[in-house]
Design an enzyme around this catalytic site. Structure first.
Site, PDB file in Angstrom:
ATOM      1  NE  ARG A 216      -3.392  -2.687   0.458  1.00 26.45           N
ATOM      2  CZ  ARG A 216      -2.966  -3.744  -0.247  1.00 26.45           C
ATOM      3  NH1 ARG A 216      -2.012  -3.602  -1.174  1.00 26.45           N
ATOM      4  NH2 ARG A 216      -3.480  -4.926  -0.080  1.00 26.45           N
TER       5      ARG A 216
ATOM      6  CB  SER B 113      -7.673  -1.463   5.772  1.00 25.98           C
ATOM      7  OG  SER B 113      -8.024  -2.717   5.258  1.00 25.98           O
TER       8      SER B 113
ATOM      9  CD  GLU C 240      -4.704   0.306   3.630  1.00 31.54           C
ATOM     10  OE1 GLU C 240      -4.169  -0.527   4.381  1.00 31.54           O
ATOM     11  OE2 GLU C 240      -5.370  -0.009   2.633  1.00 31.54           O
TER      12      GLU C 240
HETATM   13  C1  FAD Z   1     -15.107  -1.274   1.143  1.00 33.44           C
HETATM   14  C2  FAD Z   1     -13.697  -1.011   0.710  1.00 33.44           C
HETATM   15  C3  FAD Z   1     -12.813  -2.073   0.623  1.00 33.44           C
HETATM   16  C4  FAD Z   1     -11.475  -1.840   0.248  1.00 33.44           C
HETATM   17  N1  FAD Z   1     -10.612  -2.903   0.160  1.00 33.44           N
HETATM   18  C5  FAD Z   1      -9.355  -2.709  -0.248  1.00 33.44           C
HETATM   19  C6  FAD Z   1      -8.436  -3.807  -0.369  1.00 33.44           C
HETATM   20  O1  FAD Z   1      -8.775  -4.962  -0.127  1.00 33.44           O
HETATM   21  N2  FAD Z   1      -7.164  -3.551  -0.796  1.00 33.44           N
HETATM   22  C7  FAD Z   1      -6.762  -2.287  -1.091  1.00 33.44           C
HETATM   23  O2  FAD Z   1      -5.605  -2.130  -1.478  1.00 33.44           O
HETATM   24  N3  FAD Z   1      -7.590  -1.232  -0.965  1.00 33.44           N
HETATM   25  C8  FAD Z   1      -8.868  -1.410  -0.556  1.00 33.44           C
HETATM   26  N4  FAD Z   1      -9.713  -0.337  -0.426  1.00 33.44           N
HETATM   27  C9  FAD Z   1      -9.208   1.021  -0.676  1.00 33.44           C
HETATM   28  C10 FAD Z   1      -9.421   1.543  -2.110  1.00 33.44           C
HETATM   29  O3  FAD Z   1     -10.188   0.633  -2.857  1.00 33.44           O
HETATM   30  C11 FAD Z   1      -8.100   1.765  -2.807  1.00 33.44           C
HETATM   31  O4  FAD Z   1      -7.179   2.486  -2.033  1.00 33.44           O
HETATM   32  C12 FAD Z   1      -8.272   2.516  -4.140  1.00 33.44           C
HETATM   33  O5  FAD Z   1      -7.042   2.465  -4.792  1.00 33.44           O
HETATM   34  C13 FAD Z   1      -8.714   3.959  -3.958  1.00 33.44           C
HETATM   35  O6  FAD Z   1      -8.866   4.544  -5.219  1.00 33.44           O
HETATM   36  P1  FAD Z   1      -9.534   5.992  -5.358  1.00 33.44           P
HETATM   37  O7  FAD Z   1      -9.551   6.375  -6.794  1.00 33.44           O
HETATM   38  O8  FAD Z   1     -10.847   6.001  -4.683  1.00 33.44           O
HETATM   39  O9  FAD Z   1      -8.466   6.876  -4.589  1.00 33.44           O
HETATM   40  P2  FAD Z   1      -8.716   8.087  -3.547  1.00 33.44           P
HETATM   41  O10 FAD Z   1      -9.273   7.519  -2.274  1.00 33.44           O
HETATM   42  O11 FAD Z   1      -9.464   9.178  -4.191  1.00 33.44           O
HETATM   43  O12 FAD Z   1      -7.200   8.529  -3.306  1.00 33.44           O
HETATM   44  C14 FAD Z   1      -6.313   7.664  -2.677  1.00 33.44           C
HETATM   45  C15 FAD Z   1      -4.881   8.172  -2.914  1.00 33.44           C
HETATM   46  O13 FAD Z   1      -4.560   8.012  -4.289  1.00 33.44           O
HETATM   47  C16 FAD Z   1      -4.081   9.238  -4.810  1.00 33.44           C
HETATM   48  N5  FAD Z   1      -4.519   9.340  -6.208  1.00 33.44           N
HETATM   49  C17 FAD Z   1      -5.776   9.181  -6.687  1.00 33.44           C
HETATM   50  N6  FAD Z   1      -5.777   9.340  -8.029  1.00 33.44           N
HETATM   51  C18 FAD Z   1      -4.498   9.604  -8.379  1.00 33.44           C
HETATM   52  C19 FAD Z   1      -3.852   9.874  -9.633  1.00 33.44           C
HETATM   53  N7  FAD Z   1      -4.512   9.906 -10.792  1.00 33.44           N
HETATM   54  N8  FAD Z   1      -2.517  10.120  -9.607  1.00 33.44           N
HETATM   55  C20 FAD Z   1      -1.800  10.101  -8.443  1.00 33.44           C
HETATM   56  N9  FAD Z   1      -2.363   9.842  -7.251  1.00 33.44           N
HETATM   57  C21 FAD Z   1      -3.690   9.608  -7.222  1.00 33.44           C
HETATM   58  C22 FAD Z   1      -4.721  10.321  -3.975  1.00 33.44           C
HETATM   59  O14 FAD Z   1      -3.928  11.494  -4.017  1.00 33.44           O
HETATM   60  C23 FAD Z   1      -4.716   9.654  -2.606  1.00 33.44           C
HETATM   61  O15 FAD Z   1      -3.461   9.850  -1.991  1.00 33.44           O
HETATM   62  C24 FAD Z   1     -11.049  -0.530  -0.068  1.00 33.44           C
HETATM   63  C25 FAD Z   1     -11.955   0.537   0.009  1.00 33.44           C
HETATM   64  C26 FAD Z   1     -13.268   0.319   0.393  1.00 33.44           C
HETATM   65  C27 FAD Z   1     -14.221   1.470   0.461  1.00 33.44           C
END
Ligand code: FAD
Length: 275
Positions: free
Chosen positions: A142, A184, A254
């Protein structure tokens, strides 16, 4: 620059936040050092004093195969990636169907499930600072050292979409709550599990307002409806302090907390010795 009014109590997966004017990144010159780039806010907790926010424009929402390489735009939702891979019989992306987010967020977080991580098949990324090969990026659990907006990522393709893996990932999810959360809450400390530690200090099922360390899985901070940023922060601090006191282990968030008071070196959510 174009902006969009986003209601974070609806947009974010944890359903916390207020309406914010969010800038739209059409071209890299729209992005400044002051901006914080968001994907679809599945791993973020928006505070009452957020930094200026920006999201990628829809022009970065695409997925295609070119010269037997998979090219995905930074704003592409994980559901679209999963459907494309299923339709085109592409292997190794089955886990993405259970990870909410955009390609940019998935790559930045090196998101994954167990040994399946988005970096496994990565070739390179195009960012606002240019092209970066996978070998030039420092990444781990992560974690990546990427510090510029990800506009596109390319991946090696192997064929053979595996329906059984989709079922396996669905099963892995069955011990997680369906109540709104940001995934998480804490990273697992080496050799241990954040959920086990939260439970051991008696915080599983502990509630402040509508926020709770879920009874289903203690490492999920869930919102039962109308939960607030302050309540979420109080629970996070409580867990960190109790686990530090009882186990001498620091639980690192996280969830990414987007509030001017909690960003950077002086954040009250950093281990006291790191302040
Ligand atoms: C119910 C649930 C279950 C989950 N289970 C898991 C799991 O099992 N494993 C896991 O790894 N994660 C899990 N997650 C977390 C999530 O799915 C991931 O972290 C996902 O990658 C978030 O993507 P996002 O576009 O919503 O990012 P955001 O939440 O919008 O941003 C997260 C980070 O990514 C950065 N970011 C976003 N877009 C870009 C870009 N284009 N360029 C550079 N940086 C960027 C942001 O600046 C921020 O620091 C879960 C989330 C939920 C709600």
């Amino acid at each position: 620059m174009k902006t969009k009014l986003i209601d974070f109590s609806k947009y974010s997966s944890i359903k916390i936040g207020q309406q914010e004017d969010v800038s739209i990144l059409e071209k890299c010159s729209d992005f400044t050092d002051k901006h914080y780039l968001l994907g679809s806010s599945n791993n973020t907790l928006i505070g009452t004093q957020p930094p200026p926010l920006i999201i990628l424009s829809k022009r970065y929402d695409y997925i295609k195969i070119e010269d037997n390489i998979l090219k995905i735009g930074g704003a592409t939702p994980s559901g679209k990636i999963a459907s494309f891979c299923k339709k085109n019989d592409i292997a190794d992306f089955e886990f993405v169907s259970h990870l909410p987010g955009t390609l940019g967020g998935l790559v930045y977080m090196n998101a994954g499930l167990k040994e399946y991580e988005i970096f496994n098949n990565l070739i390179n990324i195009t960012t606002c600072s240019g092209l970066k090969e996978k070998e030039e990026i420092d990444f781990g659990y992560r974690y990546t050292d990427i510090n510029s907006p990800i506009l596109e990522a390319t991946f090696k393709i192997s064929y053979g979409f595996d329906k059984e893996k989709v079922e396996l990932f669905k099963k892995m999810r069955s011990n997680q709550p369906s109540t709104p959360s940001a995934g998480s809450c804490f990273k697992n400390p080496e050799g241990d599990y954040a959920g086990r530690l939260i439970e051991a200090v008696g915080l599983k099922g502990n509630k402040i307002g509508s926020m709770e360390f879920s009874q289903v899985h203690a490492n999920f901070l869930v919102n039962h409806g109308g939960g607030t940023f302050d309540d979420a922060i109080s629970l996070i601090k409580e867990a960190q302090q109790r686990v530090l006191k009882e186990f001498d282990i620091w639980l690192e968030c996280e969830i990414i907390i987007l509030d001017e008071r909690y960003i950077g070196k002086n954040s009250p959510l950093l281990k006291p010795s790191l302040l």
